[in-house]
Design a protein around this motif. Structure first.
Motif, PDB file in Angstrom:
ATOM      1  N   THR A   1     -14.873  -4.825  -9.058  1.00 31.22           N
ATOM      2  CA  THR A   1     -14.373  -4.566 -10.407  1.00 31.22           C
ATOM      3  C   THR A   1     -14.204  -3.070 -10.678  1.00 31.22           C
ATOM      4  OG1 THR A   1     -16.649  -4.674 -11.223  1.00 31.22           O
ATOM      5  CG2 THR A   1     -15.335  -6.676 -11.374  1.00 31.22           C
ATOM      6  N   ASP A   2     -14.899  -2.209  -9.928  1.00 29.45           N
ATOM      7  CA  ASP A   2     -14.812  -0.767 -10.140  1.00 29.45           C
ATOM      8  C   ASP A   2     -13.734  -0.109  -9.277  1.00 29.45           C
ATOM      9  OD1 ASP A   2     -16.847  -0.854 -11.996  1.00 29.45           O
ATOM     10  OD2 ASP A   2     -18.406  -0.571 -10.493  1.00 29.45           O
ATOM     11  N   PHE A   3     -13.039  -0.871  -8.479  1.00 26.09           N
ATOM     12  CA  PHE A   3     -12.036  -0.294  -7.607  1.00 26.09           C
ATOM     13  C   PHE A   3     -10.762   0.034  -8.398  1.00 26.09           C
ATOM     14  CE2 PHE A   3     -13.951  -2.658  -3.759  1.00 26.09           C
ATOM     15  CZ  PHE A   3     -14.762  -1.577  -3.483  1.00 26.09           C
ATOM     16  N   ASN A   4     -10.147   1.135  -8.009  1.00 27.95           N
ATOM     17  CA  ASN A   4      -8.874   1.540  -8.591  1.00 27.95           C
ATOM     18  C   ASN A   4      -7.745   0.970  -7.746  1.00 27.95           C
ATOM     19  OD1 ASN A   4      -6.524   2.929  -9.379  1.00 27.95           O
ATOM     20  ND2 ASN A   4      -7.690   4.743  -9.973  1.00 27.95           N
ATOM     21  N   PRO A   5      -6.881   0.110  -8.311  1.00 30.62           N
ATOM     22  CA  PRO A   5      -5.844  -0.530  -7.498  1.00 30.62           C
ATOM     23  C   PRO A   5      -4.822   0.438  -6.925  1.00 30.62           C
ATOM     24  CG  PRO A   5      -5.507  -0.982  -9.836  1.00 30.62           C
ATOM     25  CD  PRO A   5      -6.841  -0.325  -9.716  1.00 30.62           C
ATOM     26  N   GLU A   6      -4.716   1.644  -7.511  1.00 28.11           N
ATOM     27  CA  GLU A   6      -3.727   2.606  -7.029  1.00 28.11           C
ATOM     28  C   GLU A   6      -4.235   3.435  -5.855  1.00 28.11           C
ATOM     29  OE1 GLU A   6      -0.705   2.562  -8.085  1.00 28.11           O
ATOM     30  OE2 GLU A   6      -1.153   1.043  -9.610  1.00 28.11           O
ATOM     31  N   LEU A   7      -5.579   3.474  -5.684  1.00 32.09           N
ATOM     32  CA  LEU A   7      -6.161   4.234  -4.577  1.00 32.09           C
ATOM     33  C   LEU A   7      -6.235   3.379  -3.318  1.00 32.09           C
ATOM     34  CD1 LEU A   7      -9.140   6.074  -6.332  1.00 32.09           C
ATOM     35  CD2 LEU A   7      -6.867   6.983  -5.774  1.00 32.09           C
TER      36      LEU A   7
ATOM     37  N   GLY B   1      -8.147   2.100   0.270  1.00 34.99           N
ATOM     38  CA  GLY B   1      -9.524   1.692   0.541  1.00 34.99           C
ATOM     39  C   GLY B   1     -10.411   2.897   0.801  1.00 34.99           C
ATOM     40  N   ARG B   2      -9.883   3.857   1.542  1.00 31.17           N
ATOM     41  CA  ARG B   2     -10.644   5.081   1.822  1.00 31.17           C
ATOM     42  C   ARG B   2     -10.930   5.839   0.521  1.00 31.17           C
ATOM     43  NH1 ARG B   2     -10.953   7.699   6.626  1.00 31.17           N
ATOM     44  NH2 ARG B   2      -9.185   6.441   7.372  1.00 31.17           N
ATOM     45  N   GLY B   3      -9.902   5.971  -0.315  1.00 27.98           N
ATOM     46  CA  GLY B   3     -10.071   6.685  -1.572  1.00 27.98           C
ATOM     47  C   GLY B   3     -11.059   5.992  -2.498  1.00 27.98           C
ATOM     48  N   ASN B   4     -11.012   4.657  -2.537  1.00 26.73           N
ATOM     49  CA  ASN B   4     -11.941   3.914  -3.378  1.00 26.73           C
ATOM     50  C   ASN B   4     -13.378   4.026  -2.886  1.00 26.73           C
ATOM     51  OD1 ASN B   4     -11.025   2.233  -5.769  1.00 26.73           O
ATOM     52  ND2 ASN B   4      -9.362   1.818  -4.310  1.00 26.73           N
TER      53      ASN B   4
ATOM     54  N   PHE C   1      -6.825   0.063   5.379  1.00 23.48           N
ATOM     55  CA  PHE C   1      -7.878   0.939   4.861  1.00 23.48           C
ATOM     56  C   PHE C   1      -7.267   2.158   4.175  1.00 23.48           C
ATOM     57  CE2 PHE C   1     -11.476   3.964   5.297  1.00 23.48           C
ATOM     58  CZ  PHE C   1     -12.455   3.205   4.662  1.00 23.48           C
ATOM     59  N   ASP C   2      -6.059   2.538   4.577  1.00 23.47           N
ATOM     60  CA  ASP C   2      -5.387   3.693   3.981  1.00 23.47           C
ATOM     61  C   ASP C   2      -4.189   3.284   3.133  1.00 23.47           C
ATOM     62  OD1 ASP C   2      -6.890   5.993   5.010  1.00 23.47           O
ATOM     63  OD2 ASP C   2      -6.295   5.207   6.968  1.00 23.47           O
ATOM     64  N   ARG C   3      -4.172   2.020   2.699  1.00 23.88           N
ATOM     65  CA  ARG C   3      -3.105   1.550   1.818  1.00 23.88           C
ATOM     66  C   ARG C   3      -3.673   1.249   0.429  1.00 23.88           C
ATOM     67  NH1 ARG C   3       0.169  -2.552   5.926  1.00 23.88           N
ATOM     68  NH2 ARG C   3       0.793  -0.933   7.423  1.00 23.88           N
ATOM     69  N   PRO C   4      -2.827   1.252  -0.611  1.00 27.25           N
ATOM     70  CA  PRO C   4      -3.322   1.006  -1.981  1.00 27.25           C
ATOM     71  C   PRO C   4      -4.012  -0.345  -2.108  1.00 27.25           C
ATOM     72  CG  PRO C   4      -1.078   1.854  -2.025  1.00 27.25           C
ATOM     73  CD  PRO C   4      -1.386   1.564  -0.594  1.00 27.25           C
ATOM     74  N   MET C   5      -5.048  -0.371  -2.903  1.00 28.24           N
ATOM     75  CA  MET C   5      -5.827  -1.599  -3.040  1.00 28.24           C
ATOM     76  C   MET C   5      -5.061  -2.702  -3.754  1.00 28.24           C
ATOM     77  SD  MET C   5      -9.742  -2.095  -4.094  1.00 28.24           S
ATOM     78  CE  MET C   5     -10.151  -1.643  -2.429  1.00 28.24           C
ATOM     79  N   LYS C   6      -4.011  -2.357  -4.496  1.00 24.33           N
ATOM     80  CA  LYS C   6      -3.214  -3.385  -5.163  1.00 24.33           C
ATOM     81  C   LYS C   6      -2.519  -4.305  -4.154  1.00 24.33           C
ATOM     82  CE  LYS C   6       0.738  -0.233  -5.781  1.00 24.33           C
ATOM     83  NZ  LYS C   6       1.559   0.483  -6.799  1.00 24.33           N
ATOM     84  N   LEU C   7      -2.486  -3.885  -2.889  1.00 27.99           N
ATOM     85  CA  LEU C   7      -1.908  -4.718  -1.832  1.00 27.99           C
ATOM     86  C   LEU C   7      -2.951  -5.601  -1.151  1.00 27.99           C
ATOM     87  CD1 LEU C   7       0.393  -2.052  -0.119  1.00 27.99           C
ATOM     88  CD2 LEU C   7       1.007  -3.694  -1.916  1.00 27.99           C
ATOM     89  N   TYR C   8      -4.224  -5.476  -1.557  1.00 24.32           N
ATOM     90  CA  TYR C   8      -5.306  -6.201  -0.902  1.00 24.32           C
ATOM     91  C   TYR C   8      -5.408  -7.636  -1.424  1.00 24.32           C
ATOM     92  CZ  TYR C   8      -7.455  -1.974   1.121  1.00 24.32           C
ATOM     93  OH  TYR C   8      -7.723  -0.839   1.840  1.00 24.32           O
ATOM     94  N   SER C   9      -5.794  -8.527  -0.544  1.00 28.89           N
ATOM     95  CA  SER C   9      -6.187  -9.878  -0.963  1.00 28.89           C
ATOM     96  C   SER C   9      -7.636  -9.828  -1.442  1.00 28.89           C
ATOM     97  CB  SER C   9      -6.066 -10.853   0.213  1.00 28.89           C
ATOM     98  OG  SER C   9      -7.013 -10.516   1.230  1.00 28.89           O
ATOM     99  N   SER C  10      -8.114 -10.902  -2.045  1.00 32.93           N
ATOM    100  CA  SER C  10      -9.506 -10.931  -2.516  1.00 32.93           C
ATOM    101  C   SER C  10     -10.485 -10.795  -1.353  1.00 32.93           C
ATOM    102  CB  SER C  10      -9.779 -12.226  -3.280  1.00 32.93           C
ATOM    103  OG  SER C  10      -9.546 -13.355  -2.459  1.00 32.93           O
TER     104      SER C  10
END
Length: 451
Positions: free
Chosen positions: A99-105, A107-110, A142-151
């Motif tokens: 819940t604290d992850f930023n979808p624009e960052l 995985g590394r950035g988060n 790991f270096d792509r935006p989290m908004k592209l991640y699955s659950s």
């Protein structure tokens, strides 16, 4: 507080105010406390327990029991209405995964950003980022935006991050209920490494197989109250009794009467020790009261987790409320779809039985079974029937229709206990695929082509 104690909770309570609508909240506030427009809801009531350093501690209970509220108070998200707690060390908690992850960052950035929010110094995560990346198995993502991640990918990143941050207490709320089995294995292996380092882990989960496997001690919450604290196996059994309405045990007077009337048991009759049996109460019984049961392994130990193909013993004991003729006991196993996976009776085992059982007598039955069924969660039940001695003597001659008309069902208890069957890690150990194993032999023949 002793140095060995990592968490001390004393009479912790939490009350929420439930308002019919938002205007009532405003009216109560404007009345300066003179008028009350809310209904109190106690999510926690006087909960107390102690967790020691290096423990793998479990908190179990049904939905709405107060588990998440308790953890949110311990981690400072909520304030308790009354009571107190004391934590001795740094706490990390995975309460609401990602819940604290930023979808624009990325995985590394988060990972870096989240660690800084948790109070870790700048550069701390960078020193461990390679381990976090390898553990998560996210690859290029790991270096792509989290908004592209699955659950599932968010799960991997969240656990990977927290597993490599230094802490004294790690709190996990339903974190390991998601993700594939291979990642779950990695997670549990990492948790064992943390336990070896004397890091305390508090686990909240509905995966009771995990609780039995890893937790030394559990507390069971029900309607905000702690109703059990002790060994994980006993807590799991209590939880299943609670789910099925079997928390009211038979009275001490009945148990004492049972002890005063010893049964004649054959020397080869498998019967576990009295202390492993689970007392139950079914006041609505017509002919026979089921007073106790147990699911145990070959050592006679109470158990709810079995590997596929492992042998189990399913034992039960009835006390007769009325006299009956020949007793016939049945064992039921059903799956989560209410499909009867297995039903077998004592007469199909060709066991020796008396022609009559009198009121007040006890009937014991034990069924050994190789659990060659699909890995899953199963419900255990028992039943008692009776038949005239003359009909029972010629069972082999009775047509099915006539058998059905001559047997008398006394009492059925179809939802008594729960057990789990898990798969082997290696494919070579699988006895079959599908719902159950059907004994038999297989052969292959190759016929050479005449061309």
């Amino acid at each position: 507080m002793s140095d060995d104690i990592i968490l001390q909770v004393n009479n912790l309570s939490k009350c929420f105010k439930i308002y019919p609508n938002p205007w009532h909240r405003a009216r109560e506030w404007l009345s300066l406390g003179n008028n009350t427009y809310h209904q109190p809801f106690w999510s926690l009531k006087d909960v107390s327990f102690t967790v020691h350093k290096g423990d793998f501690f479990g908190i179990i209970g049904e939905n709405g029991a107060g588990k998440s509220t308790l953890l949110k108070i311990i981690t400072g998200v909520l304030k308790a209405t009354s009571g107190s707690y004391q934590l001795n060390g740094k706490v990390l908690s995975l309460l609401e995964l990602g819940t604290d992850f930023n979808p624009e960052l990325s995985g590394r950035g988060n990972a870096i950003y989240s660690a800084e929010l948790l109070g870790f110094p700048e550069g701390y995560v960078q020193e461990r980022i390679k381990e976090i990346e390898e553990f998560s198995e996210l690859g290029d993502f790991f270096d792509r935006p989290m908004k592209l991640y699955s659950s599932g990918m968010k799960t991997r990143l969240a656990f990977s991050l927290f597993a490599f941050l230094e802490c004294d207490v790690l709190i996990l709320d339903e974190v390991l209920a998601v993700g594939d089995i291979f990642f779950q294995q990695k997670c549990y292996a990492r948790l064992e490494e943390l336990i070896a380092k004397q890091i305390t882990i508090i686990l909240v989960t509905h995966q009771l197989a995990s609780v039995q496997q890893y937790c030394k001690e559990v507390i069971l919450l029900h309607h905000g109250e702690k109703i059990f604290q002790g060994e994980s196996m006993k807590g799991i059994i209590k939880f299943h009794q609670l789910k099925m309405g079997l928390v009211n045990h038979v009275s001490p007077a009945v148990l004492q009467e049972k002890l005063e009337v010893p049964l004649e048991i054959p020397n080869d009759f498998f019967w576990p020790a009295d202390e492993v049996f689970i007392p139950v109460s079914f006041p609505q019984a017509n002919y026979a009261q089921l007073i106790s049961y147990v699911i145990c392994n070959v050592k006679g130990e109470g158990c709810v987790n079995f590997l596929q193909g492992e042998q189990a013993y399913l034992c039960c004991e009835f006390q007769l409320k009325k006299s009956i003729a020949v007793p016939i006991v049945a064992v039921f196993i059903t799956n989560k779809f209410n499909v009867r996976v297995h039903v077998k009776t004592s007469f199909q085992h060709k066991v020796s039985v008396p022609n009559q059982v009198n009121e007040g007598d006890y009937v014991r039955f034990c069924r050994s079974i190789n659990l060659n069924i699909a890995p899953d969660k199963y419900v255990l039940g028992f039943g008692l029937a009776t038949m005239n001695p003359s009909d029972y003597a010629r069972l082999d001659e009775l047509p099915q229709a006539e058998f059905n008309s001559r047997i008398q069902i006394c009492d059925l208890y179809e939802k008594v206990g729960v057990f789990y069957v898990t798969s082997h890690y290696s494919n070579n150990h699988h006895s079959h695929f599908g719902l159950c194993n059907l004994p038999g032999k297989g052969q292959i023949q190759v016929i050479t082509s005449s061309k």
